[in-house]
Design a protein around this motif. Structure first.
Motif, PDB file in Angstrom:
ATOM      1  N   LYS A 155      57.254 -68.563  26.377  1.00 36.08           N
ATOM      2  CA  LYS A 155      58.472 -69.295  26.966  1.00 36.08           C
ATOM      3  C   LYS A 155      58.818 -70.227  25.790  1.00 36.08           C
ATOM      4  CE  LYS A 155      57.612 -69.323  31.963  1.00 36.08           C
ATOM      5  NZ  LYS A 155      57.420 -70.198  33.135  1.00 36.08           N
ATOM      6  N   LYS A 157      59.000 -69.880  22.584  1.00 35.59           N
ATOM      7  CA  LYS A 157      59.707 -68.904  21.579  1.00 35.59           C
ATOM      8  C   LYS A 157      61.107 -68.716  22.365  1.00 35.59           C
ATOM      9  CE  LYS A 157      58.774 -64.613  18.952  1.00 35.59           C
ATOM     10  NZ  LYS A 157      57.853 -63.537  18.919  1.00 35.59           N
ATOM     11  N   ARG A 158      61.189 -68.332  23.513  1.00 36.80           N
ATOM     12  CA  ARG A 158      62.326 -67.963  24.140  1.00 36.80           C
ATOM     13  C   ARG A 158      63.345 -69.193  24.084  1.00 36.80           C
ATOM     14  NH1 ARG A 158      61.052 -65.860  29.709  1.00 36.80           N
ATOM     15  NH2 ARG A 158      60.023 -64.333  28.468  1.00 36.80           N
ATOM     16  N   GLU A 159      62.796 -70.544  24.538  1.00 35.37           N
ATOM     17  CA  GLU A 159      63.573 -71.589  24.432  1.00 35.37           C
ATOM     18  C   GLU A 159      64.104 -71.921  23.117  1.00 35.37           C
ATOM     19  OE1 GLU A 159      64.602 -73.717  26.799  1.00 35.37           O
ATOM     20  OE2 GLU A 159      64.023 -72.344  28.193  1.00 35.37           O
ATOM     21  N   ARG A 160      63.411 -71.750  22.006  1.00 31.63           N
ATOM     22  CA  ARG A 160      63.751 -71.952  20.830  1.00 31.63           C
ATOM     23  C   ARG A 160      64.789 -70.890  20.376  1.00 31.63           C
ATOM     24  NH1 ARG A 160      57.959 -72.556  18.322  1.00 31.63           N
ATOM     25  NH2 ARG A 160      57.392 -74.769  18.785  1.00 31.63           N
ATOM     26  N   LEU A 161      64.851 -69.924  20.675  1.00 32.61           N
ATOM     27  CA  LEU A 161      65.810 -68.808  20.403  1.00 32.61           C
ATOM     28  C   LEU A 161      67.327 -69.012  21.205  1.00 32.61           C
ATOM     29  CD1 LEU A 161      63.801 -65.530  20.533  1.00 32.61           C
ATOM     30  CD2 LEU A 161      64.925 -66.482  18.556  1.00 32.61           C
ATOM     31  N   LYS A 162      66.963 -69.798  22.283  1.00 30.10           N
ATOM     32  CA  LYS A 162      68.250 -70.233  22.974  1.00 30.10           C
ATOM     33  C   LYS A 162      69.056 -71.257  22.396  1.00 30.10           C
ATOM     34  CE  LYS A 162      67.117 -68.992  27.817  1.00 30.10           C
ATOM     35  NZ  LYS A 162      66.729 -69.542  29.170  1.00 30.10           N
ATOM     36  N   GLN A 163      68.183 -72.164  21.651  1.00 26.77           N
ATOM     37  CA  GLN A 163      68.910 -73.168  21.021  1.00 26.77           C
ATOM     38  C   GLN A 163      69.007 -72.965  19.729  1.00 26.77           C
ATOM     39  OE1 GLN A 163      65.802 -76.327  21.129  1.00 26.77           O
ATOM     40  NE2 GLN A 163      65.639 -76.517  23.267  1.00 26.77           N
ATOM     41  N   GLY A 164      68.970 -71.720  19.189  1.00 25.69           N
ATOM     42  CA  GLY A 164      69.426 -71.348  17.857  1.00 25.69           C
ATOM     43  C   GLY A 164      68.440 -71.718  16.583  1.00 25.69           C
ATOM     44  N   SER A 184      65.175 -70.628  14.717  1.00 26.17           N
ATOM     45  CA  SER A 184      64.278 -69.433  14.764  1.00 26.17           C
ATOM     46  C   SER A 184      62.815 -69.870  14.762  1.00 26.17           C
ATOM     47  CB  SER A 184      64.408 -68.866  13.359  1.00 26.17           C
ATOM     48  OG  SER A 184      64.121 -69.377  12.332  1.00 26.17           O
TER      49      SER A 184
END
Length: 86
Positions: A71, A73-80, A82
């Motif tokens: 989760k 990792k997914r949140e970081r990807l949503k925020q842009g 890496s």
């Protein structure tokens, strides 16, 4: 049979006698049951309210569940941002 055997015009059954002494019979059983049930429900609600307020004041706050790495990792990807190691 004679007519006087069935002459009830001057007699009123005790259950319908409003002018009679009904106070000597005691309380209405339906009213007693209603008061007892209402009292129990009221005591239950007041008890729950007291316990709730006590718990709000004296218990520590709940621990939050740890967030899984997936989760995060997914949140970081949503925020842009890496994720590290990619």
């Amino acid at each position: 049979m004679a007519d006087e055997d069935f002459d009830f015009t001057d007699k009123v059954p005790p259950s319908l006698d409003r002018a009679g002494n009904s106070a000597s019979q005691g309380f209405n059983p339906g009213l007693i049951v209603l008061i007892v049930v209402f009292g129990l429900v009221l005591a239950f609600l007041i008890g729950n309210f007291v316990l709730y307020t006590y718990a709000q004041k004296n218990l520590p706050p709940r621990k939050k569940k740890p967030v899984s790495k997936k989760k995060m990792k997914r949140e970081r990807l949503k925020q842009g941002v890496s994720a590290p190691g990619e």
